[in-house]
Design a protein around this motif. Structure first.
Motif, PDB file in Angstrom:
ATOM      1  N   GLY A 262       0.808  -1.211   0.000  1.00 28.88           N
ATOM      2  CA  GLY A 262       0.000   0.000   0.000  1.00 28.88           C
ATOM      3  C   GLY A 262       0.841   1.259   0.000  1.00 28.88           C
ATOM      4  N   SER A 263       0.212   2.361   0.419  1.00 27.87           N
ATOM      5  CA  SER A 263       0.885   3.653   0.424  1.00 27.87           C
ATOM      6  C   SER A 263       1.399   4.036   1.800  1.00 27.87           C
ATOM      7  CB  SER A 263      -0.081   4.745  -0.074  1.00 27.87           C
ATOM      8  OG  SER A 263      -0.558   4.461  -1.363  1.00 27.87           O
ATOM      9  N   ALA A 287      -4.599   9.882   3.700  1.00 24.96           N
ATOM     10  CA  ALA A 287      -4.160   9.901   2.303  1.00 24.96           C
ATOM     11  C   ALA A 287      -3.772  11.310   1.877  1.00 24.96           C
ATOM     12  CB  ALA A 287      -5.264   9.349   1.403  1.00 24.96           C
ATOM     13  N   ARG A 309      -4.595   7.885  -6.478  1.00 29.93           N
ATOM     14  CA  ARG A 309      -5.149   6.741  -5.751  1.00 29.93           C
ATOM     15  C   ARG A 309      -4.128   6.250  -4.729  1.00 29.93           C
ATOM     16  NH1 ARG A 309      -9.345   3.223  -6.814  1.00 29.93           N
ATOM     17  NH2 ARG A 309      -9.225   1.190  -5.805  1.00 29.93           N
ATOM     18  N   LEU A 310      -4.535   6.245  -3.460  1.00 28.84           N
ATOM     19  CA  LEU A 310      -3.654   5.794  -2.402  1.00 28.84           C
ATOM     20  C   LEU A 310      -4.314   4.675  -1.614  1.00 28.84           C
ATOM     21  CD1 LEU A 310      -3.305   9.208  -2.515  1.00 28.84           C
ATOM     22  CD2 LEU A 310      -1.393   8.534  -1.050  1.00 28.84           C
ATOM     23  N   SER A 311      -3.502   3.717  -1.203  1.00 24.40           N
ATOM     24  CA  SER A 311      -3.980   2.581  -0.424  1.00 24.40           C
ATOM     25  C   SER A 311      -3.500   2.733   1.017  1.00 24.40           C
ATOM     26  CB  SER A 311      -3.466   1.268  -1.019  1.00 24.40           C
ATOM     27  OG  SER A 311      -3.765   0.175  -0.168  1.00 24.40           O
ATOM     28  N   GLU A 313      -3.115   1.198   4.478  1.00 21.09           N
ATOM     29  CA  GLU A 313      -3.120  -0.079   5.189  1.00 21.09           C
ATOM     30  C   GLU A 313      -3.597   0.133   6.627  1.00 21.09           C
ATOM     31  OE1 GLU A 313       0.812  -1.759   2.760  1.00 21.09           O
ATOM     32  OE2 GLU A 313       0.800  -1.706   4.948  1.00 21.09           O
ATOM     33  N   GLU A 318      -6.837  -2.985   3.880  1.00 22.82           N
ATOM     34  CA  GLU A 318      -6.475  -1.702   3.272  1.00 22.82           C
ATOM     35  C   GLU A 318      -7.720  -0.935   2.865  1.00 22.82           C
ATOM     36  OE1 GLU A 318      -6.392  -0.342  -0.199  1.00 22.82           O
ATOM     37  OE2 GLU A 318      -7.922  -1.820  -0.690  1.00 22.82           O
ATOM     38  N   SER A 320      -8.718   2.029  -0.037  1.00 23.91           N
ATOM     39  CA  SER A 320      -8.265   2.815  -1.180  1.00 23.91           C
ATOM     40  C   SER A 320      -9.057   4.111  -1.296  1.00 23.91           C
ATOM     41  CB  SER A 320      -8.405   2.017  -2.482  1.00 23.91           C
ATOM     42  OG  SER A 320      -7.506   0.924  -2.487  1.00 23.91           O
ATOM     43  N   GLU A 322      -9.291   7.821  -3.660  1.00 25.48           N
ATOM     44  CA  GLU A 322      -8.880   8.576  -4.837  1.00 25.48           C
ATOM     45  C   GLU A 322      -9.000  10.062  -4.530  1.00 25.48           C
ATOM     46  OE1 GLU A 322     -10.886   7.509  -8.395  1.00 25.48           O
ATOM     47  OE2 GLU A 322     -10.232   5.411  -8.346  1.00 25.48           O
ATOM     48  N   LEU A 338     -14.430   7.191  -2.912  1.00 24.51           N
ATOM     49  CA  LEU A 338     -14.139   5.876  -2.357  1.00 24.51           C
ATOM     50  C   LEU A 338     -15.357   4.977  -2.506  1.00 24.51           C
ATOM     51  CD1 LEU A 338     -15.753   6.105   0.581  1.00 24.51           C
ATOM     52  CD2 LEU A 338     -13.777   7.511   1.106  1.00 24.51           C
TER      53      LEU A 338
END
Length: 363
Positions: A262-263, A287, A309-311, A313, A318, A320, A322, A338
């Protein structure tokens, strides 16, 4: 003698609770709050005499009405009740419970289906935030079964798409209420930020933790929780929120480098109990911090170079998100989108003891 109140018991995202039409509840706030405490069964850690699930994530309620605001279909008031407390907090948002608002409105006739999909604009009365919600309505009825999956909820369900229109400064005065991307408060580097939920974000290793601990271990870590609360109180003043000792915000979020592709990795406290996952708007806010140069998340986050787009955790998987960022102003988030799911669990009447309606009587 008891009074019956129509309710739909619904899951929204990774939360659940009773939903009401505003007209079915008392019009004065004091009586309404006593009724909601009785419905959930608070104050009692087990909530044995009500519908609450003995956890902050399952001690929530939603109140919905048709909106009179031009261009808006529905007004939603989210209510957070603590199992062991007698406070009724309607100052912050809940993006998970929000996911059940459009299905509730369609089930109760507050809104009508528009075709195979229905998009409704919802105003969250807690903070004035608006969003567009799209649900599947084949044949004019809400679809609950589908292939969408979200971590923290078993199985799959029909998707609920949520596009937030303006989330910055939902409770605080602005996205960065201290006017800084990074502050040192009580000896700790933090990012104080509100993009839908006021958060204090800090590196877990700044407090001697890895950020990968289990929820059970963090909840049992009395020294950590005491330190976090001291820091939270100090940050509350710095964020212009005043004394937050009796408030459910700001939430405290420990971050670490991602390790599941993820991010960013998170452990979120709400605010005194570690979340089994992470709240919707907390995920949006984390995010956002990942996208801000100089934030405490900046040098830990793995953000995609070609998209927003970030994930995020969390202990349960997770989440996600946007984000559309204004290229001319990187501190302006134009849109956050989302996916959640929701389900109608039960339809009926909840019974409220007669004594609750008497002024000054508590649950």
């Amino acid at each position: 003698m008891q009074t019956s109140i129509p309710t739909l018991f619904m899951r929204g995202g990774t939360s659940r609770g009773p939903f009401f039409c505003e007209a079915d509840l008392p019009s004065d706030t004091a009586t309404r709050d006593r009724v909601l405490l009785a419905v959930l069964g608070s104050p009692d850690p087990r909530q044995i005499d009500g519908l609450g699930g003995a956890h902050p994530l399952t001690s929530k309620a939603g109140i919905v009405r048709k909106s009179t605001t031009p261009g808006v279909d529905l007004d939603f008031l989210f209510v957070q009740i603590q199992p062991a407390g007698d406070s009724v907090d309607s100052t912050a948002n809940c993006g998970n419970m929000l996911a059940a608002v459009a299905p509730f409105a369609l089930e109760t006739g507050l809104a009508a289906a528009q075709g195979d999909t229905t998009t409704l604009r919802v105003l969250t009365l807690n903070t004035g935030m608006q969003c567009d919600m799209t649900v599947q309505t084949p044949g004019g009825r809400v679809a609950y079964e589908g292939d969408a999956r979200i971590d923290g909820v078993p199985g799959s369900a029909a998707p609920v798409e949520i596009a937030f229109l303006d989330t910055a400064g939902s409770v605080c005065a602005s996205l960065l209420p201290t006017r800084n991307v990074r502050d040192v408060i009580d000896g700790v580097d933090v990012t104080c930020i509100d993009n839908g939920m006021p958060l204090v974000i800090l590196r877990a290793d700044a407090l001697g933790r890895s950020g990968y601990e289990s929820v059970a271990d963090l909840n049992a870590d009395t020294a950590l929780r005491t330190r976090l609360e001291t820091l939270r109180l100090a940050c509350g003043h710095a964020m212009g929120l005043g004394d937050v000792s009796s408030k459910n915000y700001p939430k405290m979020t420990l971050i670490a480098a991602p390790r599941e592709g993820g991010s960013i990795s998170t452990r979120s406290f709400i605010p005194h109990v570690c979340h089994d996952a992470i709240g919707v708007l907390a995920a949006v806010t984390v995010a956002t911090a990942c996208m801000l140069d100089g934030s405490v998340a900046d040098d830990l986050a793995v953000a995609p170079a070609d998209s927003g787009r970030l994930s995020v955790e969390h202990p349960g998987g997770e989440f996600s998100v946007e984000l559309d960022i204004d290229s001319a102003n990187p501190h302006n988030v134009v849109r956050a989108a989302l996916l959640r799911t929701a389900r109608l669990i039960m339809r009926g009447d909840v019974m409220v003891p007669h004594s609750i309606w008497q002024k000054g009587t508590t649950a």
